[in-house]
Design a protein around this motif. Structure first.
Motif, PDB file in Angstrom:
ATOM      1  N   VAL A 357      67.532 -14.596   4.193  1.00  0.00           N
ATOM      2  CA  VAL A 357      68.381 -13.843   3.264  1.00  0.00           C
ATOM      3  C   VAL A 357      67.564 -12.707   2.649  1.00  0.00           C
ATOM      4  O   VAL A 357      66.481 -12.672   2.569  1.00  0.00           O
ATOM      5  N   ASP A 358      68.284 -11.738   2.002  1.00  0.00           N
ATOM      6  CA  ASP A 358      67.815 -10.668   1.458  1.00  0.00           C
ATOM      7  C   ASP A 358      66.654 -10.907   0.165  1.00  0.00           C
ATOM      8  O   ASP A 358      65.840 -10.296   0.040  1.00  0.00           O
ATOM      9  N   ARG A 359      67.238 -12.063  -0.598  1.00  0.00           N
ATOM     10  CA  ARG A 359      66.360 -12.323  -1.611  1.00  0.00           C
ATOM     11  C   ARG A 359      66.655 -13.816  -2.121  1.00  0.00           C
ATOM     12  O   ARG A 359      67.432 -14.315  -1.651  1.00  0.00           O
ATOM     13  N   PRO A 360      66.004 -14.364  -2.920  1.00  0.00           N
ATOM     14  CA  PRO A 360      66.090 -15.680  -3.380  1.00  0.00           C
ATOM     15  C   PRO A 360      67.154 -15.677  -4.459  1.00  0.00           C
ATOM     16  O   PRO A 360      67.115 -16.381  -5.538  1.00  0.00           O
ATOM     17  N   GLY A 385      70.913 -31.950   4.453  1.00  0.00           N
ATOM     18  CA  GLY A 385      69.598 -31.390   3.736  1.00  0.00           C
ATOM     19  C   GLY A 385      69.617 -29.711   3.970  1.00  0.00           C
ATOM     20  O   GLY A 385      69.497 -29.474   4.963  1.00  0.00           O
ATOM     21  N   THR A 386      69.644 -29.185   2.570  1.00  0.00           N
ATOM     22  CA  THR A 386      69.497 -27.679   2.520  1.00  0.00           C
ATOM     23  C   THR A 386      68.431 -27.468   1.866  1.00  0.00           C
ATOM     24  O   THR A 386      68.379 -27.943   0.661  1.00  0.00           O
ATOM     25  N   TYR A 387      67.332 -26.729   2.015  1.00  0.00           N
ATOM     26  CA  TYR A 387      66.106 -26.261   1.472  1.00  0.00           C
ATOM     27  C   TYR A 387      66.012 -24.698   1.215  1.00  0.00           C
ATOM     28  O   TYR A 387      66.393 -23.958   2.123  1.00  0.00           O
ATOM     29  N   PHE A 388      65.179 -24.196   0.235  1.00  0.00           N
ATOM     30  CA  PHE A 388      65.277 -23.043  -0.117  1.00  0.00           C
ATOM     31  C   PHE A 388      63.682 -22.553  -0.173  1.00  0.00           C
ATOM     32  O   PHE A 388      63.139 -23.389  -0.650  1.00  0.00           O
ATOM     33  N   PHE A 389      63.386 -21.350   0.438  1.00  0.00           N
ATOM     34  CA  PHE A 389      61.949 -20.982   0.432  1.00  0.00           C
ATOM     35  C   PHE A 389      62.156 -19.493  -0.061  1.00  0.00           C
ATOM     36  O   PHE A 389      62.406 -18.858   0.439  1.00  0.00           O
ATOM     37  N   ASP A 390      61.321 -19.556  -1.184  1.00  0.00           N
ATOM     38  CA  ASP A 390      61.025 -18.209  -1.981  1.00  0.00           C
ATOM     39  C   ASP A 390      59.654 -17.708  -1.442  1.00  0.00           C
ATOM     40  O   ASP A 390      58.661 -18.176  -1.568  1.00  0.00           O
ATOM     41  N   ARG A 395      60.331  -9.602  -1.116  1.00  0.00           N
ATOM     42  CA  ARG A 395      60.320 -10.150   0.293  1.00  0.00           C
ATOM     43  C   ARG A 395      61.551 -11.084   0.421  1.00  0.00           C
ATOM     44  O   ARG A 395      62.213 -11.425  -0.320  1.00  0.00           O
ATOM     45  N   PRO A 396      62.170 -10.868   1.756  1.00  0.00           N
ATOM     46  CA  PRO A 396      63.121 -11.854   2.053  1.00  0.00           C
ATOM     47  C   PRO A 396      62.813 -13.315   1.936  1.00  0.00           C
ATOM     48  O   PRO A 396      61.823 -13.473   2.060  1.00  0.00           O
ATOM     49  N   ALA A 397      63.834 -13.962   1.712  1.00  0.00           N
ATOM     50  CA  ALA A 397      63.751 -15.521   1.649  1.00  0.00           C
ATOM     51  C   ALA A 397      64.360 -16.011   2.873  1.00  0.00           C
ATOM     52  O   ALA A 397      64.927 -15.416   3.629  1.00  0.00           O
ATOM     53  N   VAL A 398      64.310 -17.410   2.783  1.00  0.00           N
ATOM     54  CA  VAL A 398      64.789 -18.212   3.985  1.00  0.00           C
ATOM     55  C   VAL A 398      65.387 -19.430   3.171  1.00  0.00           C
ATOM     56  O   VAL A 398      65.158 -20.036   2.236  1.00  0.00           O
ATOM     57  N   ILE A 399      66.496 -19.854   4.027  1.00  0.00           N
ATOM     58  CA  ILE A 399      67.251 -21.030   3.640  1.00  0.00           C
ATOM     59  C   ILE A 399      67.116 -21.742   5.041  1.00  0.00           C
ATOM     60  O   ILE A 399      67.722 -21.270   6.158  1.00  0.00           O
ATOM     61  N   SER A 439      77.041 -13.157   2.363  1.00  0.00           N
ATOM     62  CA  SER A 439      76.565 -11.630   2.137  1.00  0.00           C
ATOM     63  C   SER A 439      75.091 -11.322   1.876  1.00  0.00           C
ATOM     64  O   SER A 439      74.654 -10.298   1.933  1.00  0.00           O
ATOM     65  N   HIS A 440      74.417 -12.270   1.782  1.00  0.00           N
ATOM     66  CA  HIS A 440      72.941 -12.400   1.797  1.00  0.00           C
ATOM     67  C   HIS A 440      72.256 -12.587   3.082  1.00  0.00           C
ATOM     68  O   HIS A 440      71.070 -12.147   3.094  1.00  0.00           O
TER      69      HIS A 440
END
Length: 547
Positions: A357-360, A385-390, A395-399, A439-440
Motif C-alpha cells: 500500500v502507498d503508506r501506513p 488475522g490481519t497484520y500491518f507493517f510500517d 516508504r510504502p507499507a505492507v498489509i 484505493s491504497h
C-alpha cells in the motif's frame, strides 16, 4: 530470574552453548578433512548445518529443489527497495536463542512484531459474530476475554505444573525438568488440545462460549482453534518455551539471514581464511535430488539431471514426507519403524495474502471516534488475522490481509491471488465500512498456500495424539551408532523433525544434532570440555514410550 530459552523439555540440551563454546564443537580425523557431505535443502536447517560442518573441515554440498531459504521466504514487492512479504516464518520469539545466535552472526536487525494487543500493533480490533471491540490492552476488552486468559493460566498451572516446569527450564535444571515433564508425556500422549481446554476445571466453570472465543482469538498471536485436534504436548511445549511470546520481526526480511550466512567467511579447521559456503559450492546450490541409495559405505545421490555422486553422509532437511514422494529413497536406508513415522507425520495447511500500500494509512485518526481507522484485526471472517507493517517515513507499507490455517486456508486454495484479495477486502469492509483499502493498494498481491507447493505440500508439522512415538523415532535418528550399517549415513533435520514444529528454533536444534551425528559417523568427536548433543542423549534424551 534466568532468561527463558527453548531448553528442552524433551531433551534439555543447550545447543547455543555448544556451538559458542571456546573449545569448539569437535574435530574429525585428519584424513576426513575436506570430505564432501550432501545437504538437501537451503533453508534454515540446511544452511546452519552447512556452516557448522564447514567449521569442522568438511565440504557441505548444498542441494536446493527450488527457492533458496526454504520456509524463511521473503518475497520482495516489485519495484520496491527491498520491501518484503514474509511468506513463511515472520515472527521469532526471543526465547529462540539458537536462531538469534545465527541471526546476529548474519548482522540482521529486528523489531517487535505487531501481534494482537502488543505495543508494536498499537491497537487491536476483535470482530466475532458481527460484534466488534477496539482495544489497546486486554483491560479494554469485555470481561469475558480476561476470564478466558485467567482460565487458561489456571488450566496450565493446575494440570501441567506450569510455573514449576517453566522455572526448571529457566534454571537449566535437567533433573527437575525430566521429573515434571516425563510423567506428562506418559499421561498426555493421546490427549488433544481441545480435551485439555474443555476438561480443565477452570474452563468447565465457564461454558462453551468461552471455549469458542478462546479458539477464535486464543492467546499471544491469535486464534488456536486450528490446533484443537493437535496433541496437547505440542501446545504445552509452545507455552513452556515462550514461543508464542515476545516475538520479533526481521527488518528487510528473514531470508536475508540465510543469504548472508551463505556468503559469510567462516573460520574452519581446514579451509583457507575467507572461505564461505558459497565459495565451497562454486557460488550456486546444486540441483534437485531425485534419488538416494546405498553405494557400499557411501550414500549415492542422484539429481534431476541424472548426475550421480557418492557421499560419506547425507543430511535431508526437506519436509519428511518428501522422502516418501518427491525423492526415491532406497527402502533399506531406513528401518521400517522409521518409515512408519515418516509416513504418519502430519502437516498443516497455511495461507497468507499480502498487498503493498502507498503508506501506513491505517494510522490515520477517524475524527468521529478518535481512533486509528484500522487496527491489527482478529476475526471469525475469512481473513482470520490481519497484520500491518510500517516500513518507515516515505516508504510504502505492507498489509497481510489474511493469515489462516487448515480449513480456512483450504477455502482459498484454488483461488487466484486477485480473488483472494477481493474476498479479504469484502470481509474487512464489514469491519471497517468507511475505509477504502483498495484505493491504497499498489502493484500485484503476494500470496502463498504452502500445501500447493510441490516442495513442501504443507506448512509445518502438527502432531496428532498418539504421534509422540513417531516424533521420538525421527528426532532421535541422529543417534546412529546402534543402527545396522545399512541404515547409517543418512541424517534428518528441520523443524518437522523437532519437538517444536513451525518454529525455526526446532530447525536450528535438529541441524546441530545432525552435525554431531555426521561428525561422529565420520570418526570425529566433541571435546571433553564441551560434550555434544549425542554425548548427553543417552542420559537426558526424550522419554521412550513402549510400543
Amino acid at each position: 530470574m534466568s532468561r527463558l530459552t527453548a531448553f528442552g523439555p524433551d531433551f534439555p540440551f543447550d545447543h547455543t552453548a555448544w556451538v559458542t563454546h571456546p573449545a569448539g564443537t569437535g574435530t574429525i580425523p585428519r584424513d576426513m578433512l575436506g570430505t564432501e557431505v550432501a545437504v538437501i535443502g537451503a533453508g534454515a536447517a540446511g544452511i546452519i548445518a552447512g556452516i557448522e560442518l564447514m567449521r569442522l573441515g568438511l565440504r557441505p554440498v548444498i542441494h536446493e529443489s527450488a527457492e533458496f531459504g526454504g520456509r524463511l521466504r521473503s518475497r520482495v514487492f516489485e519495484g520496491t527497495d527491498g520491501i518484503v512479504a514474509e511468506l513463511g516464518g515472520m515472527r521469532f520469539p526471543v526465547s529462540s536463542s539458537g536462531f538469534y545466535h545465527y541471526l546476529d552472526l548474519a548482522g540482521c536487525r529486528t523489531r517487535p512484531f505487531p501481534n494482537p494487543l502488543s505495543a508494536a500493533a498499537g491497537s487491536t480490533v476483535i470482530d466475532l459474530e458481527g460484534e466488534t471491540h477496539f482495544a489497546r490492552s486486554l483491560a479494554d476488552l469485555p470481561p469475558l476475554y480476561a476470564e478466558i486468559a485467567r482460565a487458561y493460566d489456571a488450566a496450565l498451572a493446575g494440570q501441567a505444573h506450569f510455573p514449576e516446569l517453566q522455572a526448571a527450564i529457566r534454571a537449566r535444571d535437567r533433573a527437575r525438568i525430566k521429573d515434571l515433564w516425563d510423567p506428562l508425556v506418559s499421561a498426555w500422549d493421546e490427549r488433544t488440545f481441545y480435551d485439555f481446554v474443555a476438561h480443565s476445571e477452570a474452563f468447565q466453570r465457564l461454558g462453551f462460549r468461552h471455549r469458542e472465543v478462546f479458539g477464535q482469538v486464543g492467546f499471544g498471536t491469535g486464534g488456536w482453534d486450528s490446533d484443537f485436534p493437535n496433541s496437547m504436548l505440542e501446545i504445552l511445549r509452545v507455552n513452556l518455551l515462550g514461543l508464542d511470546d515476545d516475538q520479533r520481526f526481521v527488518e528487510g526480511g528473514v531470508q536475508q539471514m540465510l543469504r548472508r550466512l551463505w556468503q559469510a567467511p567462516i573460520p574452519s579447521a581446514h579451509w583457507p581464511e575467507g572461505t564461505s559456503l558459497a565459495s565451497l559450492n562454486g557460488g550456486a546450490t546444486r540441483s534437485r535430488v531425485t534419488r538416494l541409495a546405498r553405494a557400499g559405505e557411501a550414500i549415492r545421490l542422484t539429481d534431476q539431471w541424472g548426475n550421480e555422486t557418492d557421499y560419506a553422509a547425507v543430511l535431508a532437511t526437506c519436509q519428511t514426507h518428501l522422502l516418501t514422494t518427491a525423492i526415491e529413497v532406497e527402502e533399506a536406508l531406513f528401518g521400517q519403524k522409521l518409515w512408519m513415522a515418516l509416513d504418519r507425520t502430519r502437516y498443516m495447511q497455511a495461507a497468507k495474502t499480502f498487498v503493498l500500500v502507498d503508506r501506513p494509512f491505517w494510522k490515520d485518526i477517524d475524527p468521529a471516534t478518535g481512533r486509528p481507522v484500522m487496527s491489527m484485526t482478529l476475526t471469525d471472517r475469512l481473513t482470520r488475522g490481519t497484520y500491518f507493517f510500517d516500513n518507515g517515513p516515505g516508504r510504502p507499507a505492507v498489509i497481510c490481509l489474511s493469515y489462516s490455517w487448515m480449513t480456512d486456508a483450504l477455502k482459498v486454495l484454488p483461488l487466484s491471488d486477485e480473488r483472494r484479495v477481493e474476498l479479504a477486502l469484502q470481509a474487512l469492509s464489514k469491519i471497517y465500512p468507511g475505509v477504502d483499502i483498495a484505493s491504497h493498494i499498489r502493484g500485484r498481491p503476494v500470496c502463498v498456500s504452502w500445501e500447493a507447493d510441490e516442495n513442501f505440500l504443507g506448512a509445518f508439522k502438527g502432531a496428532l495424539p498418539g504421534h509422540y512415538r513417531y516424533n521420538h523415532r525421527i528426532y532421535g535418528h541422529f543417534m546412529q551408532a546402534g543402527l545396522p550399517a545399512a541404515e547409517r549415513g543418512l541424517f534428518l533435520a528441520g523443524d518437522g523433525v523437532s519437538w517444536t514444529p513451525a518454529w525455526v528454533e526446532g530447525a536450528v536444534q535438529t541441524a546441530l544434532n545432525a552435525v554431531w551425528g555426521i561428525m561422529t559417523h565420520l570418526g570425529g568427536a566433541a571435546p571433553a570440555a564441551n560434550p555434544g548433543p549425542g554425548d548427553l542423549y543417552p542420559e537426558w534424551g526424550p522419554l521412550r514410550l513402549p510400543d
